[in-house]
Design a protein around this motif. Structure first.
Motif, PDB file in Angstrom:
ATOM      1  N   LEU A 126       3.960  24.033  -4.386  1.00 13.01           N
ATOM      2  CA  LEU A 126       3.034  22.901  -4.331  1.00 13.01           C
ATOM      3  C   LEU A 126       2.770  22.499  -2.884  1.00 13.01           C
ATOM      4  CD1 LEU A 126       1.513  20.752  -6.038  1.00 13.01           C
ATOM      5  CD2 LEU A 126       3.575  19.347  -5.903  1.00 13.01           C
ATOM      6  N   LEU A 127       3.832  22.420  -2.083  1.00  7.45           N
ATOM      7  CA  LEU A 127       3.691  22.043  -0.678  1.00  7.45           C
ATOM      8  C   LEU A 127       2.957  23.112   0.111  1.00  7.45           C
ATOM      9  CD1 LEU A 127       7.263  20.561  -0.170  1.00  7.45           C
ATOM     10  CD2 LEU A 127       5.126  19.262  -0.070  1.00  7.45           C
ATOM     11  N   ARG A 128       3.230  24.378  -0.162  1.00  4.61           N
ATOM     12  CA  ARG A 128       2.530  25.463   0.528  1.00  4.61           C
ATOM     13  C   ARG A 128       1.033  25.440   0.223  1.00  4.61           C
ATOM     14  NH1 ARG A 128       6.845  30.415  -0.518  1.00  4.61           N
ATOM     15  NH2 ARG A 128       7.882  30.308   1.521  1.00  4.61           N
ATOM     16  N   THR A 129       0.714  25.177  -1.033  1.00  3.98           N
ATOM     17  CA  THR A 129      -0.701  25.116  -1.401  1.00  3.98           C
ATOM     18  C   THR A 129      -1.384  23.914  -0.750  1.00  3.98           C
ATOM     19  OG1 THR A 129      -0.185  26.145  -3.527  1.00  3.98           O
ATOM     20  CG2 THR A 129      -2.328  25.090  -3.317  1.00  3.98           C
ATOM     21  N   VAL A 147       1.887  20.348   6.166  1.00  2.16           N
ATOM     22  CA  VAL A 147       2.718  20.106   4.983  1.00  2.16           C
ATOM     23  C   VAL A 147       3.851  21.123   4.970  1.00  2.16           C
ATOM     24  CG1 VAL A 147       2.760  19.819   2.483  1.00  2.16           C
ATOM     25  CG2 VAL A 147       0.633  19.376   3.745  1.00  2.16           C
ATOM     26  N   ASN A 148       5.089  20.642   4.894  1.00  2.00           N
ATOM     27  CA  ASN A 148       6.248  21.528   4.943  1.00  2.00           C
ATOM     28  C   ASN A 148       7.334  21.081   3.974  1.00  2.00           C
ATOM     29  OD1 ASN A 148       5.756  23.431   7.382  1.00  2.00           O
ATOM     30  ND2 ASN A 148       5.252  21.393   8.200  1.00  2.00           N
ATOM     31  N   ALA A 149       8.239  22.002   3.679  1.00  2.00           N
ATOM     32  CA  ALA A 149       9.394  21.711   2.835  1.00  2.00           C
ATOM     33  C   ALA A 149      10.674  21.834   3.650  1.00  2.00           C
ATOM     34  CB  ALA A 149       9.448  22.681   1.659  1.00  2.00           C
ATOM     35  N   ILE A 150      11.634  20.996   3.335  1.00  2.00           N
ATOM     36  CA  ILE A 150      12.977  21.105   3.895  1.00  2.00           C
ATOM     37  C   ILE A 150      13.909  21.453   2.739  1.00  2.00           C
ATOM     38  CG2 ILE A 150      14.864  19.881   5.043  1.00  2.00           C
ATOM     39  CD1 ILE A 150      12.729  18.083   6.340  1.00  2.00           C
ATOM     40  N   ALA A 151      14.740  22.463   2.934  1.00  2.00           N
ATOM     41  CA  ALA A 151      15.625  22.925   1.865  1.00  2.00           C
ATOM     42  C   ALA A 151      17.085  22.755   2.280  1.00  2.00           C
ATOM     43  CB  ALA A 151      15.331  24.378   1.521  1.00  2.00           C
ATOM     44  N   PRO A 152      17.725  21.662   1.875  1.00  2.00           N
ATOM     45  CA  PRO A 152      19.139  21.471   2.215  1.00  2.00           C
ATOM     46  C   PRO A 152      20.044  22.354   1.365  1.00  2.00           C
ATOM     47  CG  PRO A 152      18.029  19.405   1.597  1.00  2.00           C
ATOM     48  CD  PRO A 152      17.163  20.534   1.170  1.00  2.00           C
ATOM     49  N   GLY A 153      21.273  22.513   1.857  1.00  2.00           N
ATOM     50  CA  GLY A 153      22.321  23.087   1.038  1.00  2.00           C
ATOM     51  C   GLY A 153      23.027  21.962   0.307  1.00  2.00           C
ATOM     52  N   VAL A 154      24.334  22.010   0.253  1.00  2.00           N
ATOM     53  CA  VAL A 154      25.070  20.927  -0.411  1.00  2.00           C
ATOM     54  C   VAL A 154      25.284  19.789   0.585  1.00  2.00           C
ATOM     55  CG1 VAL A 154      26.180  22.265  -2.218  1.00  2.00           C
ATOM     56  CG2 VAL A 154      27.233  22.171   0.037  1.00  2.00           C
ATOM     57  N   VAL A 155      24.868  18.608   0.177  1.00  2.00           N
ATOM     58  CA  VAL A 155      24.910  17.424   1.037  1.00  2.00           C
ATOM     59  C   VAL A 155      25.633  16.305   0.285  1.00  2.00           C
ATOM     60  CG1 VAL A 155      23.549  15.827   2.444  1.00  2.00           C
ATOM     61  CG2 VAL A 155      22.650  18.119   1.935  1.00  2.00           C
ATOM     62  N   GLU A 156      26.432  15.554   0.980  1.00  2.00           N
ATOM     63  CA  GLU A 156      27.170  14.461   0.355  1.00  2.00           C
ATOM     64  C   GLU A 156      26.237  13.267   0.145  1.00  2.00           C
ATOM     65  OE1 GLU A 156      30.660  13.657   2.622  1.00  2.00           O
ATOM     66  OE2 GLU A 156      31.576  15.595   2.165  1.00  2.00           O
ATOM     67  N   TYR A 215      11.759  16.646  13.686  1.00  2.00           N
ATOM     68  CA  TYR A 215      11.069  17.839  14.196  1.00  2.00           C
ATOM     69  C   TYR A 215       9.723  18.045  13.504  1.00  2.00           C
ATOM     70  CZ  TYR A 215       9.896  22.811  14.454  1.00  2.00           C
ATOM     71  OH  TYR A 215       9.220  24.004  14.592  1.00  2.00           O
ATOM     72  N   LEU A 216       9.707  18.019  12.170  1.00  2.00           N
ATOM     73  CA  LEU A 216       8.470  18.275  11.445  1.00  2.00           C
ATOM     74  C   LEU A 216       7.472  17.120  11.547  1.00  2.00           C
ATOM     75  CD1 LEU A 216       9.894  20.030   8.260  1.00  2.00           C
ATOM     76  CD2 LEU A 216       8.583  21.085  10.131  1.00  2.00           C
ATOM     77  N   ALA A 217       7.965  15.942  11.913  1.00  2.00           N
ATOM     78  CA  ALA A 217       7.065  14.795  12.094  1.00  2.00           C
ATOM     79  C   ALA A 217       6.442  14.766  13.482  1.00  2.00           C
ATOM     80  CB  ALA A 217       7.832  13.501  11.853  1.00  2.00           C
ATOM     81  N   SER A 218       7.073  15.440  14.433  1.00  2.00           N
ATOM     82  CA  SER A 218       6.722  15.275  15.844  1.00  2.00           C
ATOM     83  C   SER A 218       5.798  16.362  16.378  1.00  2.00           C
ATOM     84  CB  SER A 218       7.999  15.267  16.680  1.00  2.00           C
ATOM     85  OG  SER A 218       8.555  16.588  16.744  1.00  2.00           O
ATOM     86  N   ASP A 219       5.429  16.208  17.639  1.00  2.00           N
ATOM     87  CA  ASP A 219       4.594  17.201  18.317  1.00  2.00           C
ATOM     88  C   ASP A 219       5.344  18.495  18.611  1.00  2.00           C
ATOM     89  OD1 ASP A 219       2.413  15.588  18.267  1.00  2.00           O
ATOM     90  OD2 ASP A 219       2.550  14.918  20.347  1.00  2.00           O
ATOM     91  N   ALA A 220       6.644  18.503  18.357  1.00  2.00           N
ATOM     92  CA  ALA A 220       7.407  19.743  18.527  1.00  2.00           C
ATOM     93  C   ALA A 220       7.016  20.786  17.489  1.00  2.00           C
ATOM     94  CB  ALA A 220       8.898  19.453  18.437  1.00  2.00           C
ATOM     95  N   SER A 221       6.336  20.358  16.417  1.00  2.00           N
ATOM     96  CA  SER A 221       5.995  21.277  15.323  1.00  2.00           C
ATOM     97  C   SER A 221       4.500  21.290  15.015  1.00  2.00           C
ATOM     98  CB  SER A 221       6.770  20.886  14.059  1.00  2.00           C
ATOM     99  OG  SER A 221       6.406  19.577  13.641  1.00  2.00           O
ATOM    100  N   THR A 222       3.669  21.126  16.030  1.00  2.00           N
ATOM    101  CA  THR A 222       2.227  21.021  15.797  1.00  2.00           C
ATOM    102  C   THR A 222       1.593  22.273  15.195  1.00  2.00           C
ATOM    103  OG1 THR A 222       1.910  21.614  18.129  1.00  2.00           O
ATOM    104  CG2 THR A 222       1.786  19.268  17.561  1.00  2.00           C
ATOM    105  N   PHE A 223       2.297  23.436  15.267  1.00  2.00           N
ATOM    106  CA  PHE A 223       1.742  24.660  14.692  1.00  2.00           C
ATOM    107  C   PHE A 223       2.602  25.153  13.527  1.00  2.00           C
ATOM    108  CE2 PHE A 223       0.001  29.110  14.980  1.00  2.00           C
ATOM    109  CZ  PHE A 223      -1.329  28.755  14.784  1.00  2.00           C
ATOM    110  N   VAL A 224       3.364  24.218  12.944  1.00  2.00           N
ATOM    111  CA  VAL A 224       4.232  24.557  11.814  1.00  2.00           C
ATOM    112  C   VAL A 224       3.685  23.898  10.556  1.00  2.00           C
ATOM    113  CG1 VAL A 224       6.560  24.432  10.852  1.00  2.00           C
ATOM    114  CG2 VAL A 224       6.245  24.689  13.325  1.00  2.00           C
ATOM    115  N   THR A 225       3.256  24.714   9.598  1.00  2.00           N
ATOM    116  CA  THR A 225       2.809  24.199   8.306  1.00  2.00           C
ATOM    117  C   THR A 225       2.981  25.282   7.256  1.00  2.00           C
ATOM    118  OG1 THR A 225       1.075  22.894   7.211  1.00  2.00           O
ATOM    119  CG2 THR A 225       0.353  24.853   8.450  1.00  2.00           C
ATOM    120  N   GLY A 226       3.160  24.855   6.017  1.00  2.00           N
ATOM    121  CA  GLY A 226       3.388  25.798   4.938  1.00  2.00           C
ATOM    122  C   GLY A 226       4.737  26.476   5.007  1.00  2.00           C
TER     123      GLY A 226
END
Length: 260
Positions: free
Chosen positions: A167-170, A182-191, A229-240
């Protein structure tokens, strides 16, 4: 802006940005809100539990609580209209019913899908519409390692998290021409509260810890850097993209450590 004009000292700064964090009352959502505010963003801490959202908002500057039930499509639409210009949308709310497929009920299936997938769909539509109209924005949703690695008892949760990635990729493909990432973050096991059932069982807790390369669980604050990172200008060419923050779980899953 080309590389000669970029001020790297402000690469992660979010001054003059308005962020909405859905699920900010606890766990990853709370830490994400605090981290975004620390970088200068004005943050709306949205949660169905207003008292929890207010507790988050009380922990720093530029934080405001907002009551939002994401199972109510009309409430999401109202929030997108009422909150004004939103530059950053983060949503973390999710649920899980740990049962094997043959034991699952239709009601349980609908409950997990409603929060993990349908609510995400409604949030992307409502806030993405306004971002696209303005020509900029960053949306990120929390998937999971379960989008790619499964185990018995995680069927519907895993299906929703895999569906969320697509959904996010589309959305990235459709909104990209309008300047929205639009990007996804995939955590592992988090407390977090969602994993409290596992954490309470020492045998499960230890077994899950050993599945990652770092041999431990994550704490919610360790996901906040990915959000900034994904909110900032550090990732201006990161999507999908899907950013795994899993301690190496998906890299080493199923490994066998032979005896010396």
């Amino acid at each position: 802006m080309n590389e000669l004009e970029r001020d790297y000292s402000r690469l992660f700064r979010l001054d003059d940005k308005h962020a909405v964090v859905v699920g900010a009352g606890s766990g990853i959502g709370r830490e994400s809100a605090l981290a975004l505010a620390a970088q200068g963003a004005r943050v709306t801490c949205a949660d169905r539990d207003l008292a929890a959202a207010e507790e988050t908002a009380a922990r720093g500057d530029h934080l405001t609580a907002y009551e939002l039930n994401v199972l109510d499509e009309a409430a999401i639409t109202t929030a997108a209209e009422k909150l004004g210009d939103v530059d950053i949308l983060v949503f973390t709310a999710a649920t899980n019913v740990r049962k094997r497929i043959l034991d699952y009920t239709g009601e349980e299936f609908d409950r997990v899908v409603a929060l993990n997938l349908r609510a995400s769909f409604d949030l992307i539509r409502a806030f993405g519409k306004h971002m696209a109209a303005r020509g900029s924005g960053s949306i990120m949703g929390f998937s999971s390692i379960r989008a790619t690695t499964v185990e018995p008892g995680q069927s519907v949760y895993a299906a929703t998290k895999a569906g969320l990635v697509q959904l996010l990729r589309t959305a990235a493909a459709e909104l990209g021409p309008n300047g929205v990432r639009v990007n996804a973050i995939a955590p592992g096991v988090v407390e977090t509260p969602l994993t409290a059932q596992i954490k309470a069982n020492q045998e499960w807790y230890d077994a899950y810890a050993q599945k990652s390369a770092l041999a431990r669980w994550a704490t919610p604050d360790e996901l906040a850097g990915a959000v900034v990172y994904l909110a900032s200008d550090a990732s201006t060419f990161v999507t999908g993209s899907v950013l795994n923050v899993d301690g190496g779980w998906t890299a080493v899953g199923g490994r066998f450590n032979p005896p010396n």
